[in-house]
Design a protein around this motif. Structure first.
Motif, PDB file in Angstrom:
ATOM      1  N   ASP A  93      47.714  41.604  36.922  1.00 30.12           N
ATOM      2  CA  ASP A  93      47.126  42.720  37.675  1.00 30.12           C
ATOM      3  C   ASP A  93      45.665  42.475  38.019  1.00 30.12           C
ATOM      4  OD1 ASP A  93      47.307  45.594  38.621  1.00 30.12           O
ATOM      5  OD2 ASP A  93      45.678  45.745  37.147  1.00 30.12           O
ATOM      6  N   VAL A  94      44.917  41.862  37.096  1.00 25.98           N
ATOM      7  CA  VAL A  94      43.497  41.669  37.391  1.00 25.98           C
ATOM      8  C   VAL A  94      43.319  40.744  38.601  1.00 25.98           C
ATOM      9  CG1 VAL A  94      43.024  39.673  35.889  1.00 25.98           C
ATOM     10  CG2 VAL A  94      41.225  41.360  36.327  1.00 25.98           C
ATOM     11  N   VAL A  95      44.250  39.833  38.784  1.00 26.71           N
ATOM     12  CA  VAL A  95      44.186  38.919  39.936  1.00 26.71           C
ATOM     13  C   VAL A  95      44.693  39.605  41.201  1.00 26.71           C
ATOM     14  CG1 VAL A  95      45.124  36.782  40.915  1.00 26.71           C
ATOM     15  CG2 VAL A  95      44.397  36.847  38.512  1.00 26.71           C
ATOM     16  N   THR A  96      45.869  40.174  41.127  1.00 22.06           N
ATOM     17  CA  THR A  96      46.500  40.710  42.342  1.00 22.06           C
ATOM     18  C   THR A  96      45.776  41.957  42.860  1.00 22.06           C
ATOM     19  OG1 THR A  96      48.115  41.850  40.946  1.00 22.06           O
ATOM     20  CG2 THR A  96      48.770  39.730  41.871  1.00 22.06           C
ATOM     21  N   ARG A  97      45.267  42.763  41.954  1.00 19.88           N
ATOM     22  CA  ARG A  97      44.535  43.961  42.382  1.00 19.88           C
ATOM     23  C   ARG A  97      43.258  43.559  43.121  1.00 19.88           C
ATOM     24  NH1 ARG A  97      44.114  49.500  39.637  1.00 19.88           N
ATOM     25  NH2 ARG A  97      45.788  48.620  38.361  1.00 19.88           N
ATOM     26  N   PHE A  98      42.582  42.564  42.581  1.00 22.01           N
ATOM     27  CA  PHE A  98      41.344  42.108  43.216  1.00 22.01           C
ATOM     28  C   PHE A  98      41.624  41.544  44.610  1.00 22.01           C
ATOM     29  CE2 PHE A  98      37.969  39.007  44.036  1.00 22.01           C
ATOM     30  CZ  PHE A  98      36.857  39.812  43.855  1.00 22.01           C
ATOM     31  N   LEU A  99      42.680  40.776  44.728  1.00 21.93           N
ATOM     32  CA  LEU A  99      43.026  40.206  46.038  1.00 21.93           C
ATOM     33  C   LEU A  99      43.325  41.321  47.040  1.00 21.93           C
ATOM     34  CD1 LEU A  99      45.168  37.167  44.823  1.00 21.93           C
ATOM     35  CD2 LEU A  99      43.087  37.016  46.221  1.00 21.93           C
ATOM     36  N   LYS A 100      43.997  42.340  46.581  1.00 22.38           N
ATOM     37  CA  LYS A 100      44.291  43.474  47.455  1.00 22.38           C
ATOM     38  C   LYS A 100      42.990  44.170  47.886  1.00 22.38           C
ATOM     39  CE  LYS A 100      46.358  47.029  49.401  1.00 22.38           C
ATOM     40  NZ  LYS A 100      46.393  48.258  48.611  1.00 22.38           N
ATOM     41  N   GLU A 101      42.132  44.426  46.925  1.00 20.71           N
ATOM     42  CA  GLU A 101      40.861  45.087  47.224  1.00 20.71           C
ATOM     43  C   GLU A 101      40.051  44.303  48.250  1.00 20.71           C
ATOM     44  OE1 GLU A 101      40.310  46.842  42.682  1.00 20.71           O
ATOM     45  OE2 GLU A 101      38.800  45.527  43.536  1.00 20.71           O
ATOM     46  N   GLN A 102      40.135  42.985  48.135  1.00 20.92           N
ATOM     47  CA  GLN A 102      39.365  42.135  49.041  1.00 20.92           C
ATOM     48  C   GLN A 102      40.114  41.902  50.353  1.00 20.92           C
ATOM     49  OE1 GLN A 102      36.230  40.809  48.249  1.00 20.92           O
ATOM     50  NE2 GLN A 102      36.358  42.162  46.467  1.00 20.92           N
ATOM     51  N   GLN A 103      41.242  42.597  50.515  1.00 29.97           N
ATOM     52  CA  GLN A 103      42.045  42.463  51.728  1.00 29.97           C
ATOM     53  C   GLN A 103      42.479  41.011  51.963  1.00 29.97           C
ATOM     54  OE1 GLN A 103      42.044  45.147  54.600  1.00 29.97           O
ATOM     55  NE2 GLN A 103      40.402  46.470  53.879  1.00 29.97           N
ATOM     56  N   CYS A 104      42.871  40.392  50.872  1.00 32.36           N
ATOM     57  CA  CYS A 104      43.380  39.025  50.978  1.00 32.36           C
ATOM     58  C   CYS A 104      44.902  39.064  50.956  1.00 32.36           C
ATOM     59  CB  CYS A 104      42.876  38.172  49.814  1.00 32.36           C
ATOM     60  SG  CYS A 104      41.099  37.928  49.902  1.00 32.36           S
ATOM     61  N   TYR A 105      45.504  38.405  51.906  1.00 32.59           N
ATOM     62  CA  TYR A 105      46.946  38.424  52.046  1.00 32.59           C
ATOM     63  C   TYR A 105      47.557  37.258  51.267  1.00 32.59           C
ATOM     64  CZ  TYR A 105      51.463  39.246  53.915  1.00 32.59           C
ATOM     65  OH  TYR A 105      52.782  39.542  54.015  1.00 32.59           O
ATOM     66  N   ILE A 106      48.363  37.577  50.250  1.00 35.86           N
ATOM     67  CA  ILE A 106      48.938  36.531  49.392  1.00 35.86           C
ATOM     68  C   ILE A 106      50.176  35.935  50.059  1.00 35.86           C
ATOM     69  CG2 ILE A 106      49.989  36.059  47.154  1.00 35.86           C
ATOM     70  CD1 ILE A 106      48.381  38.408  46.028  1.00 35.86           C
ATOM     71  N   THR A 107      50.130  34.638  50.325  1.00 36.67           N
ATOM     72  CA  THR A 107      51.290  33.999  50.963  1.00 36.67           C
ATOM     73  C   THR A 107      52.229  33.379  49.942  1.00 36.67           C
ATOM     74  OG1 THR A 107      50.014  31.968  51.228  1.00 36.67           O
ATOM     75  CG2 THR A 107      50.064  33.490  53.107  1.00 36.67           C
ATOM     76  N   GLU A 108      51.692  33.010  48.793  1.00 40.04           N
ATOM     77  CA  GLU A 108      52.524  32.441  47.750  1.00 40.04           C
ATOM     78  C   GLU A 108      51.858  32.725  46.421  1.00 40.04           C
ATOM     79  OE1 GLU A 108      53.948  28.538  48.904  1.00 40.04           O
ATOM     80  OE2 GLU A 108      54.612  28.122  46.858  1.00 40.04           O
ATOM     81  N   VAL A 143      52.403  42.510  47.297  1.00 37.23           N
ATOM     82  CA  VAL A 143      52.357  42.035  45.909  1.00 37.23           C
ATOM     83  C   VAL A 143      51.794  43.137  45.024  1.00 37.23           C
ATOM     84  CG1 VAL A 143      51.259  40.415  44.307  1.00 37.23           C
ATOM     85  CG2 VAL A 143      52.129  39.590  46.510  1.00 37.23           C
ATOM     86  N   ASP A 144      50.701  43.705  45.474  1.00 32.03           N
ATOM     87  CA  ASP A 144      49.975  44.690  44.653  1.00 32.03           C
ATOM     88  C   ASP A 144      50.850  45.887  44.274  1.00 32.03           C
ATOM     89  OD1 ASP A 144      47.346  45.733  43.600  1.00 32.03           O
ATOM     90  OD2 ASP A 144      47.880  47.336  45.007  1.00 32.03           O
ATOM     91  N   VAL A 145      51.694  46.315  45.196  1.00 36.05           N
ATOM     92  CA  VAL A 145      52.502  47.497  44.881  1.00 36.05           C
ATOM     93  C   VAL A 145      53.449  47.203  43.718  1.00 36.05           C
ATOM     94  CG1 VAL A 145      54.460  47.106  46.470  1.00 36.05           C
ATOM     95  CG2 VAL A 145      53.766  49.434  45.908  1.00 36.05           C
ATOM     96  N   VAL A 146      53.845  45.959  43.587  1.00 37.96           N
ATOM     97  CA  VAL A 146      54.727  45.576  42.478  1.00 37.96           C
ATOM     98  C   VAL A 146      53.934  45.376  41.190  1.00 37.96           C
ATOM     99  CG1 VAL A 146      56.259  43.746  41.601  1.00 37.96           C
ATOM    100  CG2 VAL A 146      56.451  44.515  43.988  1.00 37.96           C
ATOM    101  N   THR A 147      52.880  44.576  41.273  1.00 40.74           N
ATOM    102  CA  THR A 147      52.172  44.197  40.044  1.00 40.74           C
ATOM    103  C   THR A 147      51.385  45.381  39.461  1.00 40.74           C
ATOM    104  OG1 THR A 147      50.378  43.315  41.423  1.00 40.74           O
ATOM    105  CG2 THR A 147      52.024  41.758  40.640  1.00 40.74           C
ATOM    106  N   ARG A 148      50.872  46.216  40.325  1.00 46.06           N
ATOM    107  CA  ARG A 148      50.131  47.377  39.830  1.00 46.06           C
ATOM    108  C   ARG A 148      51.075  48.321  39.072  1.00 46.06           C
ATOM    109  NH1 ARG A 148      45.265  50.319  42.343  1.00 46.06           N
ATOM    110  NH2 ARG A 148      45.264  48.463  43.677  1.00 46.06           N
ATOM    111  N   PHE A 149      52.234  48.498  39.627  1.00 49.47           N
ATOM    112  CA  PHE A 149      53.213  49.383  38.983  1.00 49.47           C
ATOM    113  C   PHE A 149      53.623  48.824  37.617  1.00 49.47           C
ATOM    114  CE2 PHE A 149      57.498  51.006  38.207  1.00 49.47           C
ATOM    115  CZ  PHE A 149      57.272  52.373  38.318  1.00 49.47           C
TER     116      PHE A 149
END
Lengths: 288, 288, 288, 288
Positions: A22-37, B21-27
């Motif tokens: 979560d600490v990684v994915t939440r930050f990426l979301k906040e920074q509007q970074c689109y995760i491709t893999e 991704v975030d919607v899954v990992t945050r949950f």
């Protein structure tokens, strides 16, 4: 469009604990970074967490440095080690060789066509033989002969080449010298070696002769990080080829060349793509 | 401890969009679920997102149903299709066979030792030959012969077995009948077939004879979801074996058996572990 | 000592008939030739016999020419086609390329270290790009551009290079032109091409895009003799590599390069070692 | 028509010497035997000659016994050891197992469909668990428990089963007991074991745990003749499978099962087809 043409890579590891993803994915979301893999793995036995994300920033004013520093404060809470790699990053590299040129030829070819994102700063050898090959690819070549007596000085010279060129990676492409423990220590986690892997494992000299005596039906190779035990460091990639009774020791050696080239290239590629996480005596390779 | 002994699996797909991704990992974090393995892939060409998480709930009172419903409301925003699978889930399965028993024998062995988390509800065949094999494993066997005239009725009978047993998965383990388009439609995404794969691809009858005529050096197999084009559905797994000129057509067939068994088992295993995402004519297989 | 360092090779084929082996082995014995490796195969379906012997003459005054002529009279009785190859024979070869250099680079490397007993007489291309690579290996390079209008003349020029250099073998190392039927005819049995092999087989343009759409899990390559059906001639060697959903078409192409290099080198090697017997639309490869 | 449906096999070995091939092929010609496949190899390093011929007699009154005796007098001159095997010969076999049933299940399946020309005389185990599996195939099962104190008696009982059934071959299909040197001696060249092969080779207990700690990327298996060094006898066949960091020791074990089954079946098949020649610590496998 190839796989990683325009994506950043965030690679991190820390001890296992709730919230590491979560600490990684939440930050990426906040920074509007689109995760491709995205790949993460939590090793139960060693209680260690590993994660690797490829992403595309959606904001025009994305700044890697700002991202890095902001994430560092989040990661601190988890004592997370991480590395941020921009798209198109070419890793500064020094290649060590002796006389055998099959791995060097293979690496330089992949380098030349852009298949391996290397920035080769120098080729270093204890023999002069491969200078023309390096020269044809426009690469500096350092001939640094070595004897038992001059080993310490020669390693210091190699170290100087590495430092002066700012190389982050060292590839031992059939460099037939055993590095000193101190040198291994300095290069821990950033020097990749290729070594034959035979079944069963043979110790001592002339391994291919031993393999012939045993009548092996497979020959293999391992790409691994060097550590104090030169040929036994943490494995990154392994490959095998079939052989039979008609392969005399010299034929086994020839057969070994192909699999050494392929396996070293694969191991280096995983490293450059920041897929390889070193922890203790083993590696985790994500998303290969 | 094996890999997935006590983990839940959440598998989902939706259109590409920031935040998937975030919607899954945050949950998962909110629910105090510890992610042991996570893989996501965003396919640029089809603009489709796929994610699979293995996790362990940390709360004693974790309830799958509650989790499912709560996540559904989050997922709705992304029009995300998802599936939640509890640890130890054994997928209800019907296996279709004809006379050849190599794939059935292999599947039943893996089933018996618990390697494939199947709950085999029935074995169905258009021939009586494999009844003893099913019986030895304590499995109901339905002999449903078929002729061109009775094909519709026979398929209705098969369908009835599937429905009455509540099977979620159908495995065509060398079932040598072409299913009707209607039947294919009904089984879309939940019926796995195994088919030889030869290089180059041969159309028409007696493919192994054609392969012999051509002097192929490899024979292969593909495990795939069935669709209207029976032998050409979305591929889940593929394998090959070496052959040579001394393999007459019958020898090629024998060689094909091993690779068919292995490839079907692999494909079924990926499906059962919820690694396979079907989208259009292709699959994404995460974390295999 | 490698496998064939000092041995002659006798390779022959004829219609199946009692005594085909004996006529060869008895003659070798009479000539005091020591057979180090012998392989024969009699194809029941095509009723064709193939044999290959590696041998060392024990007499000091062994003369290949005398041997050849004496054996010819024996072989005549069986209408046996045969070829006698001395140790260390390096086969005169012309390599055709276009722009892609991976196969050429691989072949030239093996040539340079003596792994492939080639005597490369010229590199011919319809593009100028690979001239420096040929030059570095000290090889003549002929830039022969081609348009639909000039195809006949250009092929005549290629033919002239082949004839004037006395080349016995032509390797199409990713030569992206379709040869005319007349040219194929002239080169029958002595021109080797490398072609991707995908499962299932895709016809038409952009095969790797089709493979991506299908979600293939393997990509492969075939080395084959050319015939009128350029990409479908008799197969000499085949290889495959694993891929997954994350391989976009361009990644599939990159993955295909390694397997193309290896498979072409293997096919050429079998040919040079006189292991490959062409009969009708298929090959027999002895003792590989 | 499969490969060896109606052919005899003559397999022989002796010291290297001019005329070894000729003595075999000339005799076959004289006896009007049509050779369908022939392979010989002369090992320079050990100076040993090996030959294997498949042939069809053309005379209606061909008699194996007569052939055998007549050839024996020719072979004597070369001190040639040889074996003549008629078409359809099914080799009398005893299988030893413990609790793990994957190899037994695989062998019995191949036996049942006629893929392996075995005549299984008995299944012997130090545990009762696999009795039902043997029974289903209609095979006698001998439960012979063993303790350190009773090892000698138990081995005598096994030996008695082998002798009383006239078995020529013993297969150790995951028989988890170390045989005594005397037992190994008695079974030399006719007992095949399957053993994991890991890279690098691990000594001592819990090899899969050691492999996990090392982060291996391949697991393998070797089928070999037993000798005094139980897990290190002459290798007949070897195979490997890819694994990764997510394979815990138990997962490595599971992955090892497939490759053990396939490799053992391949090794047994080569033995039954009289392709395997044992000489010193290694094997020559002809025409596989």
């Amino acid at each position: 469009m190839s796989r990683m043409a325009d994506t950043w890579i965030l690679a991190a590891q820390c001890s296992s604990r709730l919230g590491t993803v979560d600490v990684v994915t939440r930050f990426l979301k906040e920074q509007q970074c689109y995760i491709t893999e995205l790949n993460s793995f939590d090793d139960r036995l060693s209680e260690r967490f590993f994660i690797r994300a490829e992403f595309r920033p959606e904001l025009d004013d994305f700044c890697g440095e700002t991202f890095h520093d902001a994430f560092a404060s989040r990661a601190a809470e988890f004592a997370m080690k991480f590395e941020l790699t921009p798209p198109g990053k070419r890793t500064g590299t020094v290649i060590l060789v002796s006389k055998a040129d099959h791995c060097l030829n293979d690496l330089l070819y992949r380098y030349r066509i852009g298949q391996l994102p290397l920035d080769i700063r120098a080729v270093v050898s204890n023999h002069p033989d491969l200078e023309p090959l390096a020269a044809w690819h426009g690469l500096p070549f350092h001939y640094l002969p070595v004897t038992p007596e001059t080993k310490a000085q020669q390693e210091a010279q190699i170290q100087k080449v590495i430092e002066s060129t700012g190389a982050e990676l060292v590839i031992l492409a059939r460099y037939m010298q055993v590095l000193s423990p101190a040198m291994c220590e300095r290069l821990a986690g950033r020097a990749i070696n290729i070594h034959h892997s035979l079944l069963p494992g043979f110790k001592g000299a002339k391994p291919y002769h031993q393999a012939y005596e045993k009548g092996v039906k497979l020959v293999g190779a391992s790409a691994h990080y060097i550590n104090n035990d030169l040929d036994e460091g943490p494995i990154i990639a392994q490959g095998v080829e079939s052989v039979d009774h008609a392969h005399y020791p010299e034929d086994l050696v020839a057969k070994g060349r192909d699999i050494e080239c392929l396996t070293l290239a694969r191991g280096v590629s995983y490293h450059l793509e920041r897929r390889v996480f070193l922890h203790g005596g083993r590696t985790v390779v994500l998303g290969n």
